[in-house]
Scaffold this motif. Structure first.
Motif, mmCIF file in Angstrom:
data_model
loop_
_atom_site.group_PDB
_atom_site.id
_atom_site.type_symbol
_atom_site.label_atom_id
_atom_site.label_comp_id
_atom_site.label_asym_id
_atom_site.label_seq_id
_atom_site.Cartn_x
_atom_site.Cartn_y
_atom_site.Cartn_z
ATOM 1 N N GLN A 222 11.565 8.379 -20.014
ATOM 2 C CA GLN A 222 10.469 8.364 -20.992
ATOM 3 C C GLN A 222 9.174 7.812 -20.391
ATOM 4 O OE1 GLN A 222 11.396 7.115 -25.046
ATOM 5 N NE2 GLN A 222 13.578 7.145 -24.543
ATOM 6 N N LEU A 223 9.268 7.123 -19.273
ATOM 7 C CA LEU A 223 8.090 6.684 -18.540
ATOM 8 C C LEU A 223 8.061 7.445 -17.209
ATOM 9 C CD1 LEU A 223 8.145 2.806 -19.128
ATOM 10 C CD2 LEU A 223 6.704 4.512 -20.256
ATOM 11 N N PRO A 224 6.883 7.716 -16.674
ATOM 12 C CA PRO A 224 6.792 8.530 -15.453
ATOM 13 C C PRO A 224 7.268 7.786 -14.209
ATOM 14 C CG PRO A 224 4.628 7.705 -16.060
ATOM 15 C CD PRO A 224 5.548 7.330 -17.186
ATOM 16 N N ASP A 225 7.718 8.557 -13.220
ATOM 17 C CA ASP A 225 8.066 7.972 -11.927
ATOM 18 C C ASP A 225 6.811 7.444 -11.251
ATOM 19 O OD1 ASP A 225 10.742 8.604 -12.243
ATOM 20 O OD2 ASP A 225 10.540 10.547 -11.246
ATOM 21 N N LEU A 226 6.978 6.389 -10.474
ATOM 22 C CA LEU A 226 5.863 5.776 -9.762
ATOM 23 C C LEU A 226 6.082 5.895 -8.258
ATOM 24 C CD1 LEU A 226 5.516 2.538 -11.937
ATOM 25 C CD2 LEU A 226 4.068 4.577 -12.027
ATOM 26 N N PRO A 227 5.012 6.000 -7.475
ATOM 27 C CA PRO A 227 5.176 6.188 -6.021
ATOM 28 C C PRO A 227 5.692 4.939 -5.326
ATOM 29 C CG PRO A 227 2.862 5.861 -6.572
ATOM 30 C CD PRO A 227 3.587 5.968 -7.879
ATOM 31 N N ALA A 228 6.491 5.147 -4.289
ATOM 32 C CA ALA A 228 6.958 4.028 -3.471
ATOM 33 C C ALA A 228 5.784 3.444 -2.694
ATOM 34 C CB ALA A 228 8.054 4.496 -2.510
ATOM 35 N N HIS A 229 5.906 2.167 -2.325
ATOM 36 C CA HIS A 229 4.838 1.475 -1.601
ATOM 37 C C HIS A 229 5.375 0.843 -0.325
ATOM 38 C CE1 HIS A 229 2.268 2.064 -5.028
ATOM 39 N NE2 HIS A 229 1.287 1.361 -4.474
ATOM 40 N N LEU B 181 8.401 1.401 -6.621
ATOM 41 C CA LEU B 181 7.584 0.764 -7.652
ATOM 42 C C LEU B 181 8.269 1.004 -8.996
ATOM 43 C CD1 LEU B 181 4.939 -0.809 -7.937
ATOM 44 C CD2 LEU B 181 3.775 1.358 -8.370
ATOM 45 N N LEU B 182 8.560 -0.074 -9.714
ATOM 46 C CA LEU B 182 9.383 -0.006 -10.919
ATOM 47 C C LEU B 182 8.606 -0.414 -12.162
ATOM 48 C CD1 LEU B 182 12.502 -1.901 -9.495
ATOM 49 C CD2 LEU B 182 12.110 0.577 -9.472
ATOM 50 N N TRP B 183 8.982 0.181 -13.282
ATOM 51 C CA TRP B 183 8.492 -0.282 -14.582
ATOM 52 C C TRP B 183 9.279 -1.533 -14.973
ATOM 53 C CZ3 TRP B 183 4.119 1.380 -16.485
ATOM 54 C CH2 TRP B 183 3.676 2.678 -16.194
ATOM 55 N N VAL B 184 8.567 -2.575 -15.374
ATOM 56 C CA VAL B 184 9.191 -3.866 -15.641
ATOM 57 C C VAL B 184 8.774 -4.357 -17.018
ATOM 58 C CG1 VAL B 184 9.289 -6.278 -14.893
ATOM 59 C CG2 VAL B 184 9.239 -4.449 -13.197
ATOM 60 N N GLY B 185 9.736 -4.972 -17.735
ATOM 61 C CA GLY B 185 9.453 -5.520 -19.055
ATOM 62 C C GLY B 185 10.257 -6.774 -19.319
ATOM 63 N N GLU C 122 0.834 -1.199 0.000
ATOM 64 C CA GLU C 122 0.000 0.000 0.000
ATOM 65 C C GLU C 122 0.867 1.246 0.000
ATOM 66 O OE1 GLU C 122 -3.717 -0.622 2.624
ATOM 67 O OE2 GLU C 122 -2.155 -1.772 3.642
ATOM 68 N N VAL C 123 0.345 2.302 -0.597
ATOM 69 C CA VAL C 123 1.101 3.543 -0.673
ATOM 70 C C VAL C 123 1.037 4.312 0.644
ATOM 71 C CG1 VAL C 123 -0.768 5.032 -1.514
ATOM 72 C CG2 VAL C 123 1.607 5.480 -2.219
ATOM 73 N N ASP C 124 0.059 3.982 1.497
ATOM 74 C CA ASP C 124 -0.092 4.692 2.761
ATOM 75 C C ASP C 124 0.001 3.708 3.930
ATOM 76 O OD1 ASP C 124 -2.375 3.315 2.242
ATOM 77 O OD2 ASP C 124 -3.763 4.968 2.641
ATOM 78 N N LEU C 125 -0.285 4.191 5.133
ATOM 79 C CA LEU C 125 -0.267 3.356 6.334
ATOM 80 C C LEU C 125 -1.622 3.514 7.028
ATOM 81 C CD1 LEU C 125 1.559 1.506 8.080
ATOM 82 C CD2 LEU C 125 2.150 3.546 9.411
ATOM 83 N N PRO C 126 -2.604 2.682 6.649
ATOM 84 C CA PRO C 126 -3.948 2.806 7.223
ATOM 85 C C PRO C 126 -3.963 2.446 8.703
ATOM 86 C CG PRO C 126 -3.964 1.517 5.181
ATOM 87 C CD PRO C 126 -2.544 1.642 5.613
ATOM 88 N N PRO C 127 -5.030 2.834 9.417
ATOM 89 C CA PRO C 127 -5.165 2.455 10.826
ATOM 90 C C PRO C 127 -5.122 0.932 10.988
ATOM 91 C CG PRO C 127 -6.784 4.139 10.251
ATOM 92 C CD PRO C 127 -6.136 3.712 8.969
#
Length: 291
Positions: free
Chosen positions: A248-255, A165-169, A150-155
């Motif tokens: 060339q691809l956008p950055d993705l948020p850490a999880h 989070l990485l772009w993979v091919g 998850e990108v956040d820390l829920p209760p």
């Protein structure tokens, strides 16, 4: 002169390393903070080594401390295995552990092995589902312990580690260069909304190359260079690689990898402790612990 290591002292040392500090370790061990600190001091005096580097704001394991931690884990684990196998006070029952497919390896199999050694009569049912499904099952009481991405820390969640989070091919692939971008991300994947927002914010057109929630189907599609996907660092299967896209691809948020534990007894608490240790051990090359 023969010097003997005390299992109780080693257990305190491991607890400090695994829980992130003396205070939290004391709570887990049901000891006072001063008692844990005294045990660590005795251990250093017995070995004639500094195990903790106290020169900074926090406390870090020294090189000797990191080396001892490997042996201490084995000795405590072996002690617990002997007690479990040679006494009739063994726990019985079933524990349901839920883990997203992409973070099962390498940590979870080792944790299952350690838990089985400590509680050989306890059956662990491992469920591999996406984060959304696991949280639903946990809320209904169908899982005892779950890990999530998850990108956040829920209760109610405990953060074990954070990963990019990485772009993979495909290895040596070129699918990421195509326009519109062929995306192979599961329909209910927790990463999908963030991936789509990132693409749309960057003005990159995309299309779904495969409509599936099967991890194997998606990985096979990407490994055939028919699309790309997003995965957390450290979870890439050997037939895929991180895309070196040069911006060339956008950055993705850490999880985060988060832990949820239901109310329970010793077995659930031990499982949670083993999961903390397994994921924090692989998070950083040098373990930091707060005083």
């Amino acid at each position: 002169m023969i010097r003997n290591l005390d299992i109780t002292t080693l257990r305190s040392f491991v607890a400090v390393a695994d829980s992130g500090g003396v205070t939290r370790a004391a709570g887990f061990l049901h000891l006072t903070q001063s008692a844990v600190s005294m045990q660590l001091k005795r251990l250093e005096e017995l070995l004639g080594l500094e195990l903790l580097d106290r020169s900074g704001r926090g406390i870090a394991l020294t090189a000797s401390g990191e080396q001892l931690l490997v042996y201490a884990r084995r000795m405590v684990s072996l002690n617990d295995e002997v007690i479990a196998r040679l006494t009739d006070q063994a726990f019985e029952g079933e524990v349901v552990l839920g883990v997203p497919h992409d973070i099962v390896y390498p940590a979870v199999p080792r944790v299952l092995q350690q838990l089985n050694a400590a509680y050989p009569r306890v059956k662990v049912q491992l469920l591999t589902l996406n984060t959304i499904s696991l949280k639903q099952k946990f809320a209904r009481g169908e899982c005892d312990v779950i890990l999530t991405t998850e990108v956040d820390l829920p209760p109610g969640a405990e953060q074990l580690t954070t990963k990019e989070l990485l772009w993979v091919g495909a290895i040596g692939g070129s699918a990421w260069r195509k326009q519109p971008l062929d995306l192979a991300q599961g329909r209910h994947c927790i990463f999908r909304p963030m991936v789509l927002r990132a693409l749309e914010s960057a003005g990159i057109e995309w299309q779904t190359t495969v409509d599936s929630d099967s991890d194997r189907t998606l990985e096979a599609t990407v490994s055939a260079d028919l699309g790309v996907m997003a995965l957390m660092e450290g979870t890439l299967p050997p037939h895929l690689e991180m895309i070196q896209h040069g911006g060339q691809l956008p950055d993705l948020p850490a999880h985060n990898i988060n832990l949820y534990t239901a109310e329970g007894g010793e077995v659930l608490q031990t499982l949670a402790t083993l999961l903390r240790a397994a994921f924090r051990e692989t998070a950083k090359p040098r373990l930091k612990v707060a005083g």
